[in-house]
Write an enzyme that holds these catalytic residues in place. Structure first.
Site, PDB file in Angstrom:
ATOM      1  N   ARG A 102     -43.032 -24.544 -11.078  1.00  0.00           N
ATOM      2  CA  ARG A 102     -43.113 -25.456  -9.920  1.00  0.00           C
ATOM      3  C   ARG A 102     -42.426 -26.770 -10.103  1.00  0.00           C
ATOM      4  O   ARG A 102     -42.071 -27.396 -11.215  1.00  0.00           O
ATOM      5  CB  ARG A 102     -44.416 -25.930 -10.311  1.00  0.00           C
ATOM      6  CG  ARG A 102     -45.830 -24.650 -10.454  1.00  0.00           C
ATOM      7  CD  ARG A 102     -47.082 -25.271 -11.007  1.00  0.00           C
ATOM      8  NE  ARG A 102     -48.766 -24.028 -11.273  1.00  0.00           N
ATOM      9  CZ  ARG A 102     -49.016 -24.485 -10.387  1.00  0.00           C
ATOM     10  NH1 ARG A 102     -48.851 -25.569  -9.223  1.00  0.00           N
ATOM     11  NH2 ARG A 102     -49.665 -22.976 -10.549  1.00  0.00           N
ATOM     12  N   SER A 215     -68.846 -15.639  -9.595  1.00  0.00           N
ATOM     13  CA  SER A 215     -68.250 -16.143  -8.581  1.00  0.00           C
ATOM     14  C   SER A 215     -67.347 -15.545  -7.870  1.00  0.00           C
ATOM     15  O   SER A 215     -67.184 -14.160  -7.859  1.00  0.00           O
ATOM     16  CB  SER A 215     -67.128 -17.202  -9.893  1.00  0.00           C
ATOM     17  OG  SER A 215     -66.166 -17.224 -10.289  1.00  0.00           O
ATOM     18  N   LYS A 234     -69.982 -13.117 -16.673  1.00  0.00           N
ATOM     19  CA  LYS A 234     -69.186 -13.752 -15.857  1.00  0.00           C
ATOM     20  C   LYS A 234     -69.160 -12.214 -14.300  1.00  0.00           C
ATOM     21  O   LYS A 234     -68.566 -11.789 -14.813  1.00  0.00           O
ATOM     22  CB  LYS A 234     -68.162 -14.178 -15.662  1.00  0.00           C
ATOM     23  CG  LYS A 234     -67.049 -14.229 -14.286  1.00  0.00           C
ATOM     24  CD  LYS A 234     -65.873 -14.888 -14.386  1.00  0.00           C
ATOM     25  CE  LYS A 234     -65.292 -13.680 -15.163  1.00  0.00           C
ATOM     26  NZ  LYS A 234     -63.463 -14.773 -15.340  1.00  0.00           N
ATOM     27  N   SER A 267     -58.906 -24.654  -0.209  1.00  0.00           N
ATOM     28  CA  SER A 267     -57.629 -24.662   0.127  1.00  0.00           C
ATOM     29  C   SER A 267     -56.550 -24.110   0.373  1.00  0.00           C
ATOM     30  O   SER A 267     -56.066 -25.186   1.404  1.00  0.00           O
ATOM     31  CB  SER A 267     -57.718 -26.029  -1.406  1.00  0.00           C
ATOM     32  OG  SER A 267     -57.283 -25.604  -2.337  1.00  0.00           O
ATOM     33  N   THR A 337     -64.639 -34.347  -4.829  1.00  0.00           N
ATOM     34  CA  THR A 337     -63.583 -35.436  -4.864  1.00  0.00           C
ATOM     35  C   THR A 337     -63.786 -37.101  -4.520  1.00  0.00           C
ATOM     36  O   THR A 337     -64.140 -37.095  -3.136  1.00  0.00           O
ATOM     37  CB  THR A 337     -62.420 -35.205  -5.658  1.00  0.00           C
ATOM     38  OG1 THR A 337     -61.123 -35.851  -6.496  1.00  0.00           O
ATOM     39  CG2 THR A 337     -62.226 -34.790  -3.433  1.00  0.00           C
ATOM     40  N   LYS A 340     -59.519 -36.691  -2.869  1.00  0.00           N
ATOM     41  CA  LYS A 340     -58.906 -36.255  -1.633  1.00  0.00           C
ATOM     42  C   LYS A 340     -59.251 -37.342  -0.686  1.00  0.00           C
ATOM     43  O   LYS A 340     -58.092 -38.434   0.157  1.00  0.00           O
ATOM     44  CB  LYS A 340     -59.166 -35.289  -1.177  1.00  0.00           C
ATOM     45  CG  LYS A 340     -58.184 -34.299  -3.135  1.00  0.00           C
ATOM     46  CD  LYS A 340     -58.807 -32.694  -2.455  1.00  0.00           C
ATOM     47  CE  LYS A 340     -57.557 -31.703  -3.784  1.00  0.00           C
ATOM     48  NZ  LYS A 340     -58.006 -31.936  -5.034  1.00  0.00           N
ATOM     49  N   THR A 369     -64.793 -39.207 -22.351  1.00  0.00           N
ATOM     50  CA  THR A 369     -63.774 -39.914 -21.376  1.00  0.00           C
ATOM     51  C   THR A 369     -63.978 -40.952 -20.719  1.00  0.00           C
ATOM     52  O   THR A 369     -65.373 -41.239 -21.024  1.00  0.00           O
ATOM     53  CB  THR A 369     -63.733 -38.666 -20.344  1.00  0.00           C
ATOM     54  OG1 THR A 369     -63.880 -37.644 -20.547  1.00  0.00           O
ATOM     55  CG2 THR A 369     -62.545 -38.880 -19.360  1.00  0.00           C
ATOM     56  N   THR A 455     -50.838 -19.257  -7.712  1.00  0.00           N
ATOM     57  CA  THR A 455     -51.537 -20.159  -6.650  1.00  0.00           C
ATOM     58  C   THR A 455     -52.244 -19.629  -5.771  1.00  0.00           C
ATOM     59  O   THR A 455     -53.551 -19.392  -5.384  1.00  0.00           O
ATOM     60  CB  THR A 455     -51.482 -21.550  -6.487  1.00  0.00           C
ATOM     61  OG1 THR A 455     -50.451 -22.262  -6.884  1.00  0.00           O
ATOM     62  CG2 THR A 455     -52.275 -22.033  -5.795  1.00  0.00           C
TER      63      THR A 455
END
Length: 567
Positions: A102, A215, A234, A267, A337, A340, A369, A455
């Site tokens: 990347r 999923s 899963k 996306s 989110t 975005k 956190t 990706t």
């Protein structure tokens, strides 16, 4: 250990009659003799020699990468420290060799000139065509003004976790606003939606005895990670294939706890999940639904709640709150989110009050956190409130998307067909995709990031373009001309070329399938023409920033001089 030694003594006459000291000496290695004498004797043994040969042959055939790693990372002698840097270099070499490395471009967005940015050279301006600030809310005066006022009043940081000094009124108000947006009882804000997905799925599934998670095969890494951390079973179903999902749900008793995890807008392809059908089949087999609306919130629906809200557009426009009989009410858990379309940072879940309380009480990703800073929360609150009322940004984004897709179609530049705002331009080769991205940046002052494996699958590398309300027709024309030049320069495949090869990633595929209903020449956009036309005249000045108003009522006299901005 002693048992193994006794077995070895019985099985091997050489070991049984050789003194221990002699075995130690034979096992030692030197720089001039890296292979021990003991190993050499073992290889010469009619029994051990065959076993060693079979072991090495089996290992190399089964895991070829392991042999490369063994050769490239040498085992240090007992007196040498481990060479950590060599491991780092080896792993990076792998990324370079398989073309998945990347690259991170130095891009600095200019708030007052959106969607312009400058590179490492402040005088070198480029137009950004791949930002996830989909609606330009990152520079909205309402959002920025709210953040400035909050920063002056409450300072930079939150001061702690939500349980320790980091739980402010702003956090509670934002969660209330998000719960109302998605027709849910409660919401919970996280540092990012990656954390929200990971923490929620891992915590929820671990608390449901014998839980099975279904999923979608194209789900985001955050959901995959959450499923992995849950240790639950899963089951992967084919992308957007409701029939495949049902067939797999049928294999488990209705009483088995089940979660169906999927997305609204995917996306990298722009495809859209079949929300209503998935909810229906999930309820039929006793499963709850987990819908990721990350790439849809703010942009779809009359108030920006996402695709689930958009499916009953008129109903939700006239009756914007929960329990109105819409598809939105059928989804059990929604994640979104704030980083975005809302233009700030952070993530959230919206669901039942009891589930929110359980996640808040058990999820390490939330508990341990540091809380989002008050200024960030204030900006997010202002953005959510603004986009609940204003549709002009959504409409302009859709108009610009339609224009770009139409222009590229005229030139046979291959766009993965989809009904959303994502414009994935198929290149199909990692090297060429990187070269095309570099050429756009250096030769045309256009920034579009190359998207390669992992990706997207190998052979489906693409340039992912995302139009915004700030892109002008002139900018679109410049981008189209630049892409046409690059397609010719690098001899990239056009739509008809992909069709001649049978199609790839929906491009050049004329027969739809259950998994790829968008792989047809014409795709009906989520936003219909009637909806766009109805929203265009909607009040440009009817949106007022409540977050700034409410904050202004508690400011000091000196703060009150700060300019209040109405959209």
């Amino acid at each position: 250990m002693e048992h193994s030694v006794r077995q070895a003594l019985r099985a091997c006459p050489f070991i049984s009659r050789t003194p221990v000291q002699a075995l130690k000496q034979l096992s030692q290695t030197t720089p001039t003799a890296p292979a021990s004498a003991l190993l050499s004797k073992a290889q010469a043994c009619p029994v051990m020699g065959q076993a060693l040969s079979a072991r090495f042959t089996h290992s190399s055939a089964k895991t070829p990468t392991a042999e490369v790693a063994t050769e490239s990372v040498s085992t240090p002698s007992p007196g040498e420290p481990f060479d950590y840097e060599q491991v780092y270099r080896t792993e990076l070499d792998k990324k370079h060799q398989d073309k998945s490395y990347r690259y991170f471009n130095n891009i600095n967005r200019l708030a007052k000139e959106f969607p312009a940015a400058h590179t490492s050279n402040v005088n070198n301006k480029v137009t950004v065509w791949c930002s996830n600030d989909y609606l330009g809310q990152g520079r909205n005066p309402c959002v920025v003004g709210s953040m400035k006022q909050t920063l002056d009043r409450y300072g930079a940081g939150a001061g702690g976790t939500r349980n320790i000094a980091g739980n402010a009124d702003l956090h509670l108000r934002l969660e209330s606003e998000l719960a109302d947006l998605h027709h849910k009882e409660a919401a919970l804000v996280f540092s990012s939606c990656y954390v929200a997905n990971d923490a929620t799925l891992s915590t929820l599934a671990s608390k449901l005895p014998g839980c099975v998670i279904f999923s979608d095969s194209m789900n985001h890494a955050s959901m995959i990670q959450g499923i992995r951390h849950s240790n639950a079973r899963k089951v992967i179903f084919k992308h957007n294939d409701v029939a495949d999902l049902e067939a797999k749900l049928q294999q488990f008793p209705v009483g088995t706890p089940k979660i169906v995890a999927f997305e609204s807008v995917y996306s990298m392809s722009g495809t859209v999940g079949h929300i209503e059908a998935i909810c229906r089949v999930s309820k039929k087999y006793g499963a709850i639904t987990f819908l990721d609306e990350v790439h849809a919130v703010g942009m779809y629906g009359p108030r920006g709640a996402g695709v689930a809200e958009h499916l009953d557009y008129q109903l939700n426009l006239n009756h914007p709150h929960g329990q109105n009989g819409s598809v939105l009410d059928q989804v059990d858990i929604i994640t979104g989110t704030l980083g975005k379309a809302y233009g700030v940072v952070g993530g959230y879940i919206a669901t039942s009050a009891s589930l929110v309380d359980m996640i808040r009480s058990y999820a390490p990703g939330f508990i341990f956190t540091t809380s989002l800073p008050p200024s960030v929360v204030a900006g997010s609150l202002a953005s959510v409130q603004y986009l609940k009322l204003s549709s002009k940004e959504r409409v302009m984004q859709q108009i610009n998307t339609k224009l770009l897709k139409a222009r590229l179609a005229e030139l046979q530049i291959p766009v993965v067909p989809n009904p959303s705002h994502i414009v994935p331009v198929l290149v199909g080769d990692a090297d060429l995709c990187k070269q095309a991205s570099d050429s756009l940046l250096t030769d045309h002052n256009i920034y579009v990031q190359a998207i390669n494996y992992p990706t997207v699958p190998r052979g489906e590398e693409r340039l992912r373009i995302t139009p915004t309300p700030g892109h002008t027709p002139a900018m679109t024309q410049h981008l189209v001309v630049a892409l046409a030049t690059i397609w010719k320069q690098y001899k990239l495949k056009y739509t008809q070329d992909w069709a001649a090869e049978g199609g790839r990633a929906g491009v050049g595929m004329v027969v739809p399938s259950a998994a790829e209903p968008e792989s047809v020449a014409e795709v009906e956009p989520i936003w219909s023409e009637a909806q766009l036309l109805a929203e265009i005249p909607n009040g440009i000045n009817r949106c007022h920033c409540e977050a700034v108003d409410e904050l202004s009522t508690v400011t000091t006299e000196s703060d009150a001089s700060t300019t209040r901005v109405a959209a």
